[in-house]
Design a protein around this motif. Structure first.
Motif, PDB file in Angstrom:
ATOM      1  N   ARG A  58       0.823  -1.214   0.000  1.00  0.00           N
ATOM      2  CA  ARG A  58       0.000   0.000   0.000  1.00  0.00           C
ATOM      3  C   ARG A  58       0.860   1.269   0.000  1.00  0.00           C
ATOM      4  O   ARG A  58       0.341   2.367   0.174  1.00  0.00           O
ATOM      5  CB  ARG A  58      -0.907   0.026   1.235  1.00  0.00           C
ATOM      6  CG  ARG A  58      -1.841  -1.194   1.364  1.00  0.00           C
ATOM      7  CD  ARG A  58      -2.863  -1.234   0.244  1.00  0.00           C
ATOM      8  NE  ARG A  58      -4.045  -1.991   0.624  1.00  0.00           N
ATOM      9  CZ  ARG A  58      -4.343  -3.210   0.203  1.00  0.00           C
ATOM     10  NH1 ARG A  58      -3.547  -3.833  -0.648  1.00  0.00           N
ATOM     11  NH2 ARG A  58      -5.464  -3.804   0.591  1.00  0.00           N
ATOM     12  N   GLY A  59       2.187   1.111  -0.170  1.00  0.00           N
ATOM     13  CA  GLY A  59       3.068   2.282  -0.137  1.00  0.00           C
ATOM     14  C   GLY A  59       3.142   3.023  -1.459  1.00  0.00           C
ATOM     15  O   GLY A  59       3.699   4.110  -1.535  1.00  0.00           O
ATOM     16  N   LYS A  68       7.541 -10.669  -1.993  1.00  0.00           N
ATOM     17  CA  LYS A  68       8.616 -10.066  -1.187  1.00  0.00           C
ATOM     18  C   LYS A  68       8.964 -10.955   0.014  1.00  0.00           C
ATOM     19  O   LYS A  68      10.131 -11.144   0.342  1.00  0.00           O
ATOM     20  CB  LYS A  68       8.178  -8.677  -0.726  1.00  0.00           C
ATOM     21  CG  LYS A  68       9.306  -7.651  -0.837  1.00  0.00           C
ATOM     22  CD  LYS A  68       8.981  -6.374  -0.139  1.00  0.00           C
ATOM     23  CE  LYS A  68       8.221  -5.420  -1.010  1.00  0.00           C
ATOM     24  NZ  LYS A  68       8.027  -4.123  -0.319  1.00  0.00           N
ATOM     25  N   ASN A  84       7.438   0.769   7.120  1.00  0.00           N
ATOM     26  CA  ASN A  84       7.654   2.100   6.543  1.00  0.00           C
ATOM     27  C   ASN A  84       6.436   2.982   6.810  1.00  0.00           C
ATOM     28  O   ASN A  84       5.406   2.878   6.142  1.00  0.00           O
ATOM     29  CB  ASN A  84       7.915   1.953   5.041  1.00  0.00           C
ATOM     30  CG  ASN A  84       8.393   3.239   4.410  1.00  0.00           C
ATOM     31  OD1 ASN A  84       8.321   4.300   5.027  1.00  0.00           O
ATOM     32  ND2 ASN A  84       8.877   3.147   3.177  1.00  0.00           N
ATOM     33  N   GLU A  87       5.638   8.110   5.221  1.00  0.00           N
ATOM     34  CA  GLU A  87       4.605   8.891   4.524  1.00  0.00           C
ATOM     35  C   GLU A  87       5.177  10.220   4.050  1.00  0.00           C
ATOM     36  O   GLU A  87       4.696  11.302   4.408  1.00  0.00           O
ATOM     37  CB  GLU A  87       3.400   9.134   5.435  1.00  0.00           C
ATOM     38  CG  GLU A  87       2.152   9.522   4.646  1.00  0.00           C
ATOM     39  CD  GLU A  87       0.877   9.326   5.458  1.00  0.00           C
ATOM     40  OE1 GLU A  87       0.846   9.701   6.630  1.00  0.00           O
ATOM     41  OE2 GLU A  87      -0.102   8.808   4.887  1.00  0.00           O
ATOM     42  N   SER A  88       6.206  10.112   3.213  1.00  0.00           N
ATOM     43  CA  SER A  88       6.867  11.351   2.782  1.00  0.00           C
ATOM     44  C   SER A  88       6.064  12.085   1.710  1.00  0.00           C
ATOM     45  O   SER A  88       6.403  13.219   1.367  1.00  0.00           O
ATOM     46  CB  SER A  88       8.298  11.061   2.335  1.00  0.00           C
ATOM     47  OG  SER A  88       8.418   9.816   1.713  1.00  0.00           O
ATOM     48  N   GLY A 166      11.041   8.127   2.515  1.00  0.00           N
ATOM     49  CA  GLY A 166      10.364   6.840   2.595  1.00  0.00           C
ATOM     50  C   GLY A 166      10.684   5.901   1.439  1.00  0.00           C
ATOM     51  O   GLY A 166      10.215   4.756   1.422  1.00  0.00           O
ATOM     52  N   GLU A 168      12.524   3.137  -0.318  1.00  0.00           N
ATOM     53  CA  GLU A 168      13.046   2.065   0.543  1.00  0.00           C
ATOM     54  C   GLU A 168      14.559   2.067   0.705  1.00  0.00           C
ATOM     55  O   GLU A 168      15.060   1.845   1.812  1.00  0.00           O
ATOM     56  CB  GLU A 168      12.527   0.697   0.095  1.00  0.00           C
ATOM     57  CG  GLU A 168      12.849   0.320  -1.317  1.00  0.00           C
ATOM     58  CD  GLU A 168      12.183  -0.992  -1.718  1.00  0.00           C
ATOM     59  OE1 GLU A 168      11.348  -1.509  -0.947  1.00  0.00           O
ATOM     60  OE2 GLU A 168      12.529  -1.506  -2.787  1.00  0.00           O
ATOM     61  N   GLN A 202       7.951  -2.983   4.406  1.00  0.00           N
ATOM     62  CA  GLN A 202       6.539  -2.908   4.003  1.00  0.00           C
ATOM     63  C   GLN A 202       5.937  -1.634   4.564  1.00  0.00           C
ATOM     64  O   GLN A 202       6.242  -1.216   5.684  1.00  0.00           O
ATOM     65  CB  GLN A 202       5.729  -4.088   4.549  1.00  0.00           C
ATOM     66  CG  GLN A 202       6.184  -5.443   4.088  1.00  0.00           C
ATOM     67  CD  GLN A 202       5.781  -5.864   2.690  1.00  0.00           C
ATOM     68  OE1 GLN A 202       6.199  -6.915   2.262  1.00  0.00           O
ATOM     69  NE2 GLN A 202       4.998  -5.093   1.971  1.00  0.00           N
ATOM     70  N   ASN A 203       5.040  -1.050   3.790  1.00  0.00           N
ATOM     71  CA  ASN A 203       4.281   0.107   4.246  1.00  0.00           C
ATOM     72  C   ASN A 203       3.414  -0.292   5.457  1.00  0.00           C
ATOM     73  O   ASN A 203       2.956  -1.430   5.550  1.00  0.00           O
ATOM     74  CB  ASN A 203       3.417   0.591   3.071  1.00  0.00           C
ATOM     75  CG  ASN A 203       2.477   1.694   3.479  1.00  0.00           C
ATOM     76  OD1 ASN A 203       1.287   1.463   3.653  1.00  0.00           O
ATOM     77  ND2 ASN A 203       2.997   2.881   3.663  1.00  0.00           N
ATOM     78  N   THR A 206       0.052  -1.808   4.632  1.00  0.00           N
ATOM     79  CA  THR A 206       0.168  -3.207   4.209  1.00  0.00           C
ATOM     80  C   THR A 206       0.213  -4.109   5.441  1.00  0.00           C
ATOM     81  O   THR A 206      -0.467  -5.153   5.506  1.00  0.00           O
ATOM     82  CB  THR A 206       1.470  -3.416   3.395  1.00  0.00           C
ATOM     83  OG1 THR A 206       1.665  -2.326   2.496  1.00  0.00           O
ATOM     84  CG2 THR A 206       1.463  -4.730   2.652  1.00  0.00           C
TER      85      THR A 206
HETATM   86  C1  LIG Z   1      10.257   8.929  -3.894  1.00  0.00           C
HETATM   87  C2  LIG Z   1       9.614   7.786  -3.190  1.00  0.00           C
HETATM   88  C3  LIG Z   1       9.096   7.987  -1.924  1.00  0.00           C
HETATM   89  C4  LIG Z   1       8.487   6.926  -1.243  1.00  0.00           C
HETATM   90  N1  LIG Z   1       7.963   7.169   0.000  1.00  0.00           N
HETATM   91  C5  LIG Z   1       7.341   6.142   0.656  1.00  0.00           C
HETATM   92  C6  LIG Z   1       6.792   6.352   1.950  1.00  0.00           C
HETATM   93  O1  LIG Z   1       6.854   7.461   2.490  1.00  0.00           O
HETATM   94  N2  LIG Z   1       6.191   5.306   2.568  1.00  0.00           N
HETATM   95  C7  LIG Z   1       6.111   4.053   1.980  1.00  0.00           C
HETATM   96  O2  LIG Z   1       5.581   3.128   2.584  1.00  0.00           O
HETATM   97  N3  LIG Z   1       6.634   3.839   0.758  1.00  0.00           N
HETATM   98  C8  LIG Z   1       7.242   4.838   0.095  1.00  0.00           C
HETATM   99  N4  LIG Z   1       7.797   4.591  -1.130  1.00  0.00           N
HETATM  100  C9  LIG Z   1       7.760   3.214  -1.641  1.00  0.00           C
HETATM  101  C10 LIG Z   1       8.898   2.395  -0.978  1.00  0.00           C
HETATM  102  O3  LIG Z   1      10.079   2.566  -1.758  1.00  0.00           O
HETATM  103  C11 LIG Z   1       8.565   0.901  -0.910  1.00  0.00           C
HETATM  104  O4  LIG Z   1       8.174   0.462  -2.181  1.00  0.00           O
HETATM  105  C12 LIG Z   1       7.443   0.579   0.086  1.00  0.00           C
HETATM  106  O5  LIG Z   1       7.720   1.072   1.381  1.00  0.00           O
HETATM  107  C13 LIG Z   1       7.260  -0.931   0.160  1.00  0.00           C
HETATM  108  O6  LIG Z   1       6.153  -1.254   0.961  1.00  0.00           O
HETATM  109  P1  LIG Z   1       4.817  -1.877   0.345  1.00  0.00           P
HETATM  110  O7  LIG Z   1       5.229  -2.952  -0.630  1.00  0.00           O
HETATM  111  O8  LIG Z   1       4.127  -2.429   1.546  1.00  0.00           O
HETATM  112  O9  LIG Z   1       4.077  -0.776  -0.325  1.00  0.00           O
HETATM  113  C14 LIG Z   1       8.399   5.636  -1.838  1.00  0.00           C
HETATM  114  C15 LIG Z   1       8.927   5.445  -3.124  1.00  0.00           C
HETATM  115  C16 LIG Z   1       9.504   6.509  -3.798  1.00  0.00           C
HETATM  116  C17 LIG Z   1      10.038   6.275  -5.181  1.00  0.00           C
END
Ligand SMILES: Cc1cc2nc3c(=O)[nH]c(=O)nc-3n(C[C@H](O)[C@H](O)[C@H](O)COP(=O)(O)O)c2cc1C
Ligand code: SF4
Length: 429
Positions: A58-59, A68, A84, A87-88, A166, A168, A202-203, A206
């Protein structure tokens, strides 16, 4: 922050919410019961369950969680889990809501994820200014320690408040004491992440979903959503609606139903931004029928991403809004890949010239070329995201951009910004 269910069977993640307060352990257990024990649900059982549930990240990238988990389990060395919650994305508020109000649901998910990959250690990351998250997590962890709920050793990590924090590999870098800068992959964090150990990132949304899947099962989980995108999604809705806030929807919910759940639109719309600042501008006409899933939005060249949706009021200027965000994103480059540094700055500068009515005759052709050339030219997706955001703006608001190029700022340029972001401070160059 408003939270509303829009569908029978919802809310799920948000069902235990308690008027803006942190949901304590008693209330959390009243709502959801205990986690299945190790004997009831071991690592193999968990992997099988996640696979059958179809749970995706859900990220933003919607990557299948089971894949994964499998990669981390197959890697050599002691694994570690990173939740993670950075939440940037500035207009998203769903992870802050989870961390502040439902920390036990997230921590349950982390405990289960650690069980699934055989990790003894986990880190929960959030951005430094999110003190509400830190306090809730500290309270929740002390409640859990008193009741001996977890086998995992938890620690908290406060990341820098940057757009890339955020991402990864940037998060791994920070946890290891480095700057918030992405690194080239491979190696992926699943093979070599925190301390060069196999790392499951993981977000937090998620992980909160994992806590429900483990309790209620894969079939229950799939009762909501579509075949490709199962379950529910937290969406942050901002802009011209009566009650902006975080909503839990079923994947595939029409945008019009979400607007209705938010009390309806508060004005005519100029357009809608779907998927946050790496997302897509879409025209206002017919937007209510758009289904909120990556598959359906994909037919319009868009994606749901982290689930941030902005209804831009007609009184706002889409050109001014786009330019401000493009400048913000260009200043947020990690400054280490030439094409990203120069390309994002050139796009932002040229867009600003267009908005001011001072564009060169080749401005639109240059923007189109850069937006096509930039994706894939950096260590991370930052240039891709900016290029996509800008090209969907140029397409959706073509007449407004042409008008600005000829006549300069319009009345809407002075309106209060709808798309906001953290301002640079002396401590944050
Ligand atoms: C520029 C950029 C910023 C990101 N910021 C976040 C973030 O703040 N939080 C987040 O969970 N994933 C963020 N992501 C995605 C992470 O790289 C990563 O895919 C994610 O944390 C994986 O978790 P998920 O598979 O549960 O979504 C960002 C990706 C990019 C390219
Ligand atoms: S692509 Fe840009 S933001 Fe990403 S690592 Fe390279 S310089 Fe940094």
């Amino acid at each position: 922050m408003a939270t509303l269910a829009t569908t029978v069977g919802l809310p799920r993640l948000l069902s235990a919410l308690s008027g803006g307060e942190m949901v304590d352990l008693d209330r959390h257990l009243d709502a959801h019961g205990l986690l299945p024990s190790d004997r009831e649900l071991d690592a193999n059982g968990l992997l099988d369950l996640v696979e059958r549930s179809g749970l995706r990240g859900r990220g933003g990238a919607a990557f299948p969680m089971a894949t994964k988990l499998g990669a981390v389990r197959a890697a050599r060395g002691p694994a570690i889990v990173v939740a993670n919650g950075c939440e940037s994305e500035p207009i998203s508020a769903k992870d802050a809501l989870l961390l502040h109000e439902l920390p036990h649901l997230v921590l349950d998910g982390v405990e289960l994820a650690a069980r699934a990959v055989g990790a003894a250690e986990a880190i929960v990351a959030f951005e430094t200014p999110n003190t509400a998250a830190r306090m809730s997590l500290e309270n929740a962890l002390s409640e859990r320690r008193a009741e001996r709920i977890d086998s995992t050793r938890f620690s908290l990590f406060a990341a820098e408040e940057r757009f890339l924090s955020g991402q990864e590999t940037a998060l791994v870098s920070q946890i290891d004491g480095g700057p918030p800068k992405p690194t080239f992959v491979p190696p992926r964090p699943t093979d070599r992440g925190v301390g060069r150990r196999p790392t499951l990132i993981q977000n937090v949304e998620t992980l909160a979903n994992l806590a429900l899947v483990a309790r209620y099962g894969a079939e229950w989980y799939r009762e909501l959503g579509t075949d490709a995108e199962t379950g529910s999604k937290l969406v942050t809705l901002a802009g011209a609606v009566e009650n902006p806030g975080v909503y839990e929807i079923e994947f595939g919910t029409p945008l019009g139903a979400l607007f209705a759940a938010a009390g309806g639109l508060s004005s005519e719309l100029a357009g809608v931004l779907v998927g946050g600042y790496f997302g897509s501008w879409l025209p206002a006409a017919g937007v209510g029928a758009l289904e909120l899933s990556n598959e359906a939005l994909g037919h319009h060249g868009a994606a749901l991403g982290c689930g941030a949706v902005v209804a831009l009021p007609a009184r706002s200027c889409p050109v001014a809004e786009t330019v401000r965000v493009a400048i913000y994103l260009a200043t947020e480059t990690a400054g280490q890949c030439g094409p990203c540094v120069h390309g994002t700055a050139a796009i932002a500068r040229t867009l600003h010239g267009v908005a001011e009515g001072k564009a060169s005759p080749t401005a639109f052709a240059d923007l189109k070329r850069w937006a096509e050339e930039l994706p894939g030219r950096g260590a991370c997706h930052h240039p891709n995201g900016l290029a996509h955001f800008v090209s969907t703006a140029l397409r959706t608001f073509k007449p407004q951009f042409a008008d600005h190029a000829r006549h300069g700022p319009c009345d809407g340029c002075a309106a209060e910004p709808v798309l906001t972001f953290p301002q640079p401070s002396p401590a944050r160059p």
